[in-house]
Design a protein around this motif. Structure first.
Motif, mmCIF file in Angstrom:
data_model
loop_
_atom_site.group_PDB
_atom_site.id
_atom_site.type_symbol
_atom_site.label_atom_id
_atom_site.label_comp_id
_atom_site.label_asym_id
_atom_site.label_seq_id
_atom_site.Cartn_x
_atom_site.Cartn_y
_atom_site.Cartn_z
ATOM 1 N N ARG A 60 0.840 -1.195 0.000
ATOM 2 C CA ARG A 60 0.000 0.000 0.000
ATOM 3 C C ARG A 60 0.875 1.245 0.000
ATOM 4 O O ARG A 60 1.788 1.374 0.823
ATOM 5 C CB ARG A 60 -0.903 -0.007 1.236
ATOM 6 C CG ARG A 60 -1.735 1.248 1.402
ATOM 7 C CD ARG A 60 -2.735 1.105 2.538
ATOM 8 N NE ARG A 60 -2.134 0.686 3.785
ATOM 9 C CZ ARG A 60 -2.816 0.470 4.915
ATOM 10 N NH1 ARG A 60 -4.124 0.615 4.909
ATOM 11 N NH2 ARG A 60 -2.198 0.082 6.004
ATOM 12 N N PRO A 61 0.634 2.189 -0.914
ATOM 13 C CA PRO A 61 1.466 3.401 -0.967
ATOM 14 C C PRO A 61 1.166 4.340 0.192
ATOM 15 O O PRO A 61 0.142 4.212 0.872
ATOM 16 C CB PRO A 61 1.063 4.027 -2.308
ATOM 17 C CG PRO A 61 -0.325 3.535 -2.557
ATOM 18 C CD PRO A 61 -0.390 2.154 -1.978
ATOM 19 N N GLU A 66 -0.435 8.891 -2.491
ATOM 20 C CA GLU A 66 -1.642 8.451 -3.191
ATOM 21 C C GLU A 66 -2.576 9.618 -3.466
ATOM 22 O O GLU A 66 -3.162 9.720 -4.549
ATOM 23 C CB GLU A 66 -2.367 7.386 -2.362
ATOM 24 C CG GLU A 66 -3.421 6.616 -3.128
ATOM 25 C CD GLU A 66 -2.857 5.867 -4.314
ATOM 26 O OE1 GLU A 66 -3.632 5.579 -5.250
ATOM 27 O OE2 GLU A 66 -1.646 5.580 -4.335
ATOM 28 N N TYR A 147 -8.418 1.383 0.349
ATOM 29 C CA TYR A 147 -7.124 1.771 0.923
ATOM 30 C C TYR A 147 -7.039 1.390 2.395
ATOM 31 O O TYR A 147 -6.000 0.910 2.864
ATOM 32 C CB TYR A 147 -6.913 3.270 0.757
ATOM 33 C CG TYR A 147 -5.554 3.741 1.200
ATOM 34 C CD1 TYR A 147 -4.474 3.742 0.323
ATOM 35 C CD2 TYR A 147 -5.342 4.194 2.511
ATOM 36 C CE1 TYR A 147 -3.212 4.169 0.728
ATOM 37 C CE2 TYR A 147 -4.089 4.612 2.924
ATOM 38 C CZ TYR A 147 -3.033 4.602 2.037
ATOM 39 O OH TYR A 147 -1.786 5.020 2.447
ATOM 40 N N VAL A 155 -3.767 -1.226 -4.720
ATOM 41 C CA VAL A 155 -2.975 -0.783 -5.867
ATOM 42 C C VAL A 155 -3.477 -1.427 -7.156
ATOM 43 O O VAL A 155 -3.607 -0.763 -8.192
ATOM 44 C CB VAL A 155 -1.487 -1.106 -5.645
ATOM 45 C CG1 VAL A 155 -0.679 -0.797 -6.896
ATOM 46 C CG2 VAL A 155 -0.942 -0.298 -4.467
ATOM 47 N N ARG A 158 -6.824 0.122 -8.097
ATOM 48 C CA ARG A 158 -6.608 1.464 -8.643
ATOM 49 C C ARG A 158 -6.018 1.404 -10.051
ATOM 50 O O ARG A 158 -6.338 2.224 -10.911
ATOM 51 C CB ARG A 158 -5.689 2.248 -7.710
ATOM 52 C CG ARG A 158 -5.491 3.694 -8.121
ATOM 53 C CD ARG A 158 -4.051 3.899 -8.531
ATOM 54 N NE ARG A 158 -3.172 3.963 -7.387
ATOM 55 C CZ ARG A 158 -1.904 3.539 -7.425
ATOM 56 N NH1 ARG A 158 -1.426 2.998 -8.518
ATOM 57 N NH2 ARG A 158 -1.127 3.644 -6.367
ATOM 58 N N THR A 159 -5.190 0.407 -10.301
ATOM 59 C CA THR A 159 -4.642 0.224 -11.649
ATOM 60 C C THR A 159 -5.743 -0.055 -12.653
ATOM 61 O O THR A 159 -5.726 0.463 -13.780
ATOM 62 C CB THR A 159 -3.621 -0.928 -11.654
ATOM 63 O OG1 THR A 159 -2.545 -0.616 -10.751
ATOM 64 C CG2 THR A 159 -3.056 -1.157 -13.054
#
Length: 320
Positions: A60-61, A66, A147, A155, A158-159
């Motif tokens: 997770r970023p 983000e 998230y 991720v 979201r991609t």
């Protein structure tokens, strides 16, 4: 028996050094490159393993990264979308072509639905606000939920959204399309203009800052289906999962009732979303919702606790 053997071995080693003492020096340089090669291969293998693990369990970023990424991405999306030349004549031609195709297929129900729902004032007004707001509110809400509650899948999910939206930009550029409400001689009602709905980019003064011919594919359908599938596959409560499936269906009814899209626009949105899921499957080597809920790195960083008395066995035994 052991001492003579050791003495003989030592003598043999001395004799070898006396006759070929340089052999060891000659072999040393050859060991240098081999060691360096092994080190490079080791680093390459480690990097490959790290990339593979990252793909199978993406981390997770950071939240600030983000937020910046999503903000910049949507800003660029808006610029590109609105920078597409508004080719009115071509957009009208494409609208007529799609309308004729739907009539030939017997699915041209948009105008009938548009006129029927427009007769119910409170309903069509609610749909106008639905179209103008929930498209963003629900999508952002699902992103936040993923998230926080599904960091290992965030991720990849979201991609999917990014790839879907990127393909849509290509469609906006190469296939400008007038929505039904702007179609020449289409007989559709622009419900936002007719009922004075505020806050919509579809009609009124705000229409001049938004590309009115970016209708194919429909991102209202692409994004709502993305939200609906995430909720359906990952939510725990059954009624929440049912609501997740109902959301894209309700969006489909809204975009047709408000004359903002054709049926075919919805099909285009679903195709873009499908490509987005396939792209994420290729990148992360697994379907989005089958990835681990928590990234492997976050799981490994959790501290391991043991009972306090387990850490003092030596002290106790020493005192005895």
């Amino acid at each position: 028996m052991g001492e003579p053997t050791e003495i003989q071995q030592a003598g043999a080693r001395r004799a070898d050094q006396a006759h070929g003492g340089g052999s060891g020096a000659r072999q040393a340089p050859s060991g240098g490159p081999d060691g360096a090669t092994r080190a490079v291969r080791s680093r390459t293998a480690a990097l490959r393993d790290r990339v593979r693990d990252q793909r199978r369990s993406p981390a997770r970023p950071r939240i600030w990264f983000e937020l910046a990424l999503i903000g910049i991405s949507y800003w660029l999306y808006s610029i590109v979308r609105n920078a597409v030349p508004e080719q009115a004549a071509t957009a009208q031609k494409h609208a007529r072509w799609i309308w004729d195709l739907e009539q030939n297929l017997g699915v041209a129900v948009e105008r009938s639905v548009n006129h029927a729902v427009d007769g119910v004032g409170w309903l069509i007004t609610g749909m106008n606000y639905y179209y103008a707001t929930l498209h963003f509110v629900i999508t952002i809400g699902v992103l936040v939920w993923l998230y926080r509650s599904h960091p290992g899948r965030y991720v990849a999910a979201r991609t999917v959204l990014f790839v879907t939206t990127g393909i849509a930009l290509v469609g906006f550029y190469f296939f400008p399309l007038a929505p039904p409400r702007l179609m020449t001689d289409g007989g559709f009602i622009d419900t936002v203009k007719a009922h004075g709905t505020w806050g919509s980019m579809a009609s009124g003064p705000a229409a001049h800052v938004s590309n009115q011919y970016a209708a194919m594919p429909s991102m209202h359908i692409g994004w709502s289906m993305w939200c609906g599938l995430a909720i359906f596959f990952l939510a725990r409560r059954t009624w929440v999962r049912v609501l997740g499936l109902m959301y894209p269906l309700a969006t489909l009814v809204v975009i047709i009732s408000t004359a903002n899209h054709f049926w075919m626009d919805a099909v285009g949105g679903e195709i873009c979303l499908t490509v987005g899921f396939l792209a994420a499957r290729w990148i992360y080597q697994e379907w989005v919702y089958k990835l681990p809920r928590v990234p492997a790195r976050e799981t490994a960083e959790e501290p391991i606790t043991v009972p306090e008395q387990w850490s003092e066995p030596a002290v106790g035994s020493g005192r005895r």
